[in-house]
Scaffold this motif. Structure first.
Motif, PDB file in Angstrom:
ATOM      1  N   TYR A  14     -75.133 -21.978  13.101  1.00  0.00           N
ATOM      2  CA  TYR A  14     -75.313 -20.837  13.585  1.00  0.00           C
ATOM      3  C   TYR A  14     -76.161 -20.828  15.076  1.00  0.00           C
ATOM      4  O   TYR A  14     -75.568 -19.853  15.931  1.00  0.00           O
ATOM      5  CB  TYR A  14     -76.287 -20.077  12.827  1.00  0.00           C
ATOM      6  CG  TYR A  14     -76.815 -18.610  13.379  1.00  0.00           C
ATOM      7  CD1 TYR A  14     -75.796 -17.713  13.767  1.00  0.00           C
ATOM      8  CD2 TYR A  14     -78.001 -18.773  14.022  1.00  0.00           C
ATOM      9  CE1 TYR A  14     -76.585 -16.320  14.384  1.00  0.00           C
ATOM     10  CE2 TYR A  14     -78.589 -17.580  14.530  1.00  0.00           C
ATOM     11  CZ  TYR A  14     -77.817 -16.446  14.748  1.00  0.00           C
ATOM     12  OH  TYR A  14     -78.209 -15.144  15.474  1.00  0.00           O
ATOM     13  N   GLN A  15     -76.990 -21.708  15.354  1.00  0.00           N
ATOM     14  CA  GLN A  15     -77.697 -21.691  16.422  1.00  0.00           C
ATOM     15  C   GLN A  15     -76.820 -22.063  17.629  1.00  0.00           C
ATOM     16  O   GLN A  15     -76.993 -21.549  18.818  1.00  0.00           O
ATOM     17  CB  GLN A  15     -79.025 -22.567  16.352  1.00  0.00           C
ATOM     18  CG  GLN A  15     -79.985 -22.439  15.445  1.00  0.00           C
ATOM     19  CD  GLN A  15     -80.724 -21.111  15.874  1.00  0.00           C
ATOM     20  OE1 GLN A  15     -80.766 -20.735  16.920  1.00  0.00           O
ATOM     21  NE2 GLN A  15     -81.092 -20.216  14.943  1.00  0.00           N
ATOM     22  N   ASP A  16     -75.859 -23.143  17.515  1.00  0.00           N
ATOM     23  CA  ASP A  16     -75.036 -23.415  18.557  1.00  0.00           C
ATOM     24  C   ASP A  16     -73.693 -22.458  18.510  1.00  0.00           C
ATOM     25  O   ASP A  16     -72.894 -22.702  19.384  1.00  0.00           O
ATOM     26  CB  ASP A  16     -74.430 -24.729  18.119  1.00  0.00           C
ATOM     27  CG  ASP A  16     -75.846 -25.914  18.262  1.00  0.00           C
ATOM     28  OD1 ASP A  16     -76.639 -25.463  18.759  1.00  0.00           O
ATOM     29  OD2 ASP A  16     -75.485 -26.892  17.628  1.00  0.00           O
ATOM     30  N   ARG A  20     -76.094 -18.207  20.021  1.00  0.00           N
ATOM     31  CA  ARG A  20     -76.142 -18.227  21.314  1.00  0.00           C
ATOM     32  C   ARG A  20     -75.609 -16.994  22.025  1.00  0.00           C
ATOM     33  O   ARG A  20     -76.155 -16.462  22.909  1.00  0.00           O
ATOM     34  CB  ARG A  20     -75.049 -19.312  22.068  1.00  0.00           C
ATOM     35  CG  ARG A  20     -75.392 -20.697  21.724  1.00  0.00           C
ATOM     36  CD  ARG A  20     -74.642 -21.714  22.257  1.00  0.00           C
ATOM     37  NE  ARG A  20     -73.213 -21.256  22.206  1.00  0.00           N
ATOM     38  CZ  ARG A  20     -72.231 -21.223  23.471  1.00  0.00           C
ATOM     39  NH1 ARG A  20     -72.907 -21.133  24.442  1.00  0.00           N
ATOM     40  NH2 ARG A  20     -71.288 -20.834  23.281  1.00  0.00           N
ATOM     41  N   LEU A  21     -74.562 -16.332  21.532  1.00  0.00           N
ATOM     42  CA  LEU A  21     -74.178 -14.915  21.788  1.00  0.00           C
ATOM     43  C   LEU A  21     -75.158 -13.804  21.473  1.00  0.00           C
ATOM     44  O   LEU A  21     -75.644 -13.035  22.337  1.00  0.00           O
ATOM     45  CB  LEU A  21     -72.816 -14.536  21.156  1.00  0.00           C
ATOM     46  CG  LEU A  21     -71.888 -15.392  22.005  1.00  0.00           C
ATOM     47  CD1 LEU A  21     -71.550 -16.712  21.728  1.00  0.00           C
ATOM     48  CD2 LEU A  21     -70.346 -14.597  21.640  1.00  0.00           C
ATOM     49  N   HIS A  22     -75.827 -14.020  20.237  1.00  0.00           N
ATOM     50  CA  HIS A  22     -76.756 -12.844  19.810  1.00  0.00           C
ATOM     51  C   HIS A  22     -78.103 -12.964  20.590  1.00  0.00           C
ATOM     52  O   HIS A  22     -78.663 -12.122  20.852  1.00  0.00           O
ATOM     53  CB  HIS A  22     -77.181 -13.232  18.370  1.00  0.00           C
ATOM     54  CG  HIS A  22     -75.951 -13.094  17.373  1.00  0.00           C
ATOM     55  ND1 HIS A  22     -75.956 -13.213  15.951  1.00  0.00           N
ATOM     56  CD2 HIS A  22     -74.963 -12.376  17.579  1.00  0.00           C
ATOM     57  CE1 HIS A  22     -75.031 -13.100  15.279  1.00  0.00           C
ATOM     58  NE2 HIS A  22     -74.198 -12.809  16.325  1.00  0.00           N
ATOM     59  N   ARG A  23     -78.313 -14.222  21.006  1.00  0.00           N
ATOM     60  CA  ARG A  23     -79.612 -14.219  22.120  1.00  0.00           C
ATOM     61  C   ARG A  23     -79.264 -14.039  23.236  1.00  0.00           C
ATOM     62  O   ARG A  23     -80.177 -13.944  24.157  1.00  0.00           O
ATOM     63  CB  ARG A  23     -80.081 -15.745  21.938  1.00  0.00           C
ATOM     64  CG  ARG A  23     -80.690 -16.003  20.459  1.00  0.00           C
ATOM     65  CD  ARG A  23     -81.122 -17.395  20.576  1.00  0.00           C
ATOM     66  NE  ARG A  23     -80.338 -18.615  20.891  1.00  0.00           N
ATOM     67  CZ  ARG A  23     -79.736 -19.526  20.250  1.00  0.00           C
ATOM     68  NH1 ARG A  23     -79.471 -19.226  18.816  1.00  0.00           N
ATOM     69  NH2 ARG A  23     -79.008 -20.292  20.867  1.00  0.00           N
ATOM     70  N   SER A  37     -68.589 -12.990  16.065  1.00  0.00           N
ATOM     71  CA  SER A  37     -69.972 -12.873  16.412  1.00  0.00           C
ATOM     72  C   SER A  37     -70.377 -11.674  15.841  1.00  0.00           C
ATOM     73  O   SER A  37     -71.703 -11.472  15.681  1.00  0.00           O
ATOM     74  CB  SER A  37     -70.212 -13.036  17.899  1.00  0.00           C
ATOM     75  OG  SER A  37     -69.891 -11.978  18.530  1.00  0.00           O
ATOM     76  N   ARG A  38     -69.481 -10.662  15.809  1.00  0.00           N
ATOM     77  CA  ARG A  38     -69.945  -9.291  15.479  1.00  0.00           C
ATOM     78  C   ARG A  38     -70.182  -9.337  13.800  1.00  0.00           C
ATOM     79  O   ARG A  38     -70.912  -8.554  13.302  1.00  0.00           O
ATOM     80  CB  ARG A  38     -68.926  -8.099  15.689  1.00  0.00           C
ATOM     81  CG  ARG A  38     -69.285  -7.637  17.329  1.00  0.00           C
ATOM     82  CD  ARG A  38     -68.291  -6.797  17.508  1.00  0.00           C
ATOM     83  NE  ARG A  38     -68.188  -5.706  16.951  1.00  0.00           N
ATOM     84  CZ  ARG A  38     -69.019  -4.710  17.036  1.00  0.00           C
ATOM     85  NH1 ARG A  38     -70.202  -4.454  17.903  1.00  0.00           N
ATOM     86  NH2 ARG A  38     -68.916  -3.438  16.158  1.00  0.00           N
ATOM     87  N   GLU A  47     -78.444  -5.138  14.626  1.00  0.00           N
ATOM     88  CA  GLU A  47     -77.912  -3.832  14.966  1.00  0.00           C
ATOM     89  C   GLU A  47     -77.962  -3.954  16.466  1.00  0.00           C
ATOM     90  O   GLU A  47     -77.015  -3.362  17.062  1.00  0.00           O
ATOM     91  CB  GLU A  47     -79.117  -3.025  14.487  1.00  0.00           C
ATOM     92  CG  GLU A  47     -78.287  -1.538  14.901  1.00  0.00           C
ATOM     93  CD  GLU A  47     -79.105  -0.488  14.225  1.00  0.00           C
ATOM     94  OE1 GLU A  47     -78.204   0.548  13.692  1.00  0.00           O
ATOM     95  OE2 GLU A  47     -80.471  -0.347  14.029  1.00  0.00           O
ATOM     96  N   ALA A  48     -78.981  -4.420  17.277  1.00  0.00           N
ATOM     97  CA  ALA A  48     -78.792  -4.452  18.525  1.00  0.00           C
ATOM     98  C   ALA A  48     -77.807  -5.176  19.230  1.00  0.00           C
ATOM     99  O   ALA A  48     -77.001  -4.584  20.220  1.00  0.00           O
ATOM    100  CB  ALA A  48     -80.302  -5.128  19.378  1.00  0.00           C
ATOM    101  N   TYR A  49     -77.475  -6.249  18.785  1.00  0.00           N
ATOM    102  CA  TYR A  49     -76.106  -6.804  19.065  1.00  0.00           C
ATOM    103  C   TYR A  49     -74.928  -6.046  18.896  1.00  0.00           C
ATOM    104  O   TYR A  49     -73.976  -5.935  19.762  1.00  0.00           O
ATOM    105  CB  TYR A  49     -76.033  -8.472  18.556  1.00  0.00           C
ATOM    106  CG  TYR A  49     -74.792  -9.215  19.052  1.00  0.00           C
ATOM    107  CD1 TYR A  49     -74.914  -9.865  20.434  1.00  0.00           C
ATOM    108  CD2 TYR A  49     -73.698  -9.207  18.395  1.00  0.00           C
ATOM    109  CE1 TYR A  49     -73.731 -10.556  20.937  1.00  0.00           C
ATOM    110  CE2 TYR A  49     -72.664  -9.704  18.929  1.00  0.00           C
ATOM    111  CZ  TYR A  49     -72.564 -10.421  20.166  1.00  0.00           C
ATOM    112  OH  TYR A  49     -71.590 -11.091  20.541  1.00  0.00           O
ATOM    113  N   LEU A  50     -74.980  -5.664  17.672  1.00  0.00           N
ATOM    114  CA  LEU A  50     -73.723  -4.878  17.439  1.00  0.00           C
ATOM    115  C   LEU A  50     -73.373  -3.666  18.349  1.00  0.00           C
ATOM    116  O   LEU A  50     -72.404  -3.247  19.047  1.00  0.00           O
ATOM    117  CB  LEU A  50     -73.970  -4.125  16.018  1.00  0.00           C
ATOM    118  CG  LEU A  50     -73.573  -5.320  14.923  1.00  0.00           C
ATOM    119  CD1 LEU A  50     -73.998  -4.769  13.503  1.00  0.00           C
ATOM    120  CD2 LEU A  50     -72.136  -5.733  15.042  1.00  0.00           C
TER     121      LEU A  50
END
Length: 125
Positions: A14-16, A20-23, A37-38, A47-50
Motif C-alpha cells: 500500500y505505501q508504495d 503515494r497517491l493518497h498522501r 486508488s479510489r 473521504e478527503a482523497y475521494l
C-alpha cells in the motif's frame, strides 16, 4: 513482517502503491490507476482523497462512506482510453465487499476525465 499488499489488487505494498497517491506524493498516471486508488480510499475510509479526486461538477458534499461495509477485492473488467495520452477514459469494474458478515459485489462503469492535467472521477455511465 512483509508490508501488506495494496487493496487495489496490484502486487505492491500500500505505501508504495495507492498510499503515494493518497498522501499527495504522486498523481494517478491513468484513469485505471485513479479508479484503483479510489477503491482503496473507500476501503480505508479516506473521504478527503475521494472528494479531491471527484470532478467538481459532480462532487457531493460527502463521499457517503459506510463504516459497516468492508471493501475486500477489486476486479477491473474493461478499460477504454484513460492512458497517459488520453483526456478521458472509462473503467468497468466489480468491487467485492462484506457487510454484516455477508459477501456482496457491485459493478460500475465509471467515466474519468483530465482536469488541470490530473485524472478525476466524472461519474458512472
Amino acid at each position: 513482517m512483509a508490508p501488506r499488499s495494496c487493496l487495489c489488487g496490484l502486487p505492491a505494498p500500500y505505501q508504495d502503491c495507492c498510499g503515494r497517491l493518497h498522501r499527495g506524493e504522486a498523481a494517478a498516471a491513468t484513469a485505471e490507476q485513479l479508479m484503483r486508488s479510489r477503491f482503496t480510499a473507500f476501503g480505508m475510509g479516506d473521504e478527503a482523497y475521494l472528494l479531491r479526486t471527484w470532478h467538481p461538477s459532480a462532487r457531493p458534499a460527502r463521499a457517503g462512506l459506510d463504516r459497516k461495509v468492508r471493501w475486500v477485492r477489486l476486479e477491473v473488467l474493461e478499460t477504454t482510453g484513460g492512458s497517459v495520452v488520453h483526456a478521458e477514459g472509462t473503467v468497468r469494474f466489480r468491487a467485492h465487499y462484506v457487510e454484516r458478515g455477508r459477501a456482496g459485489e457491485m459493478e460500475e462503469h465509471s467515466r474519468f476525465v483530465r482536469l488541470d492535467g490530473r485524472w478525476v472521477y466524472a461519474g458512472a455511465l
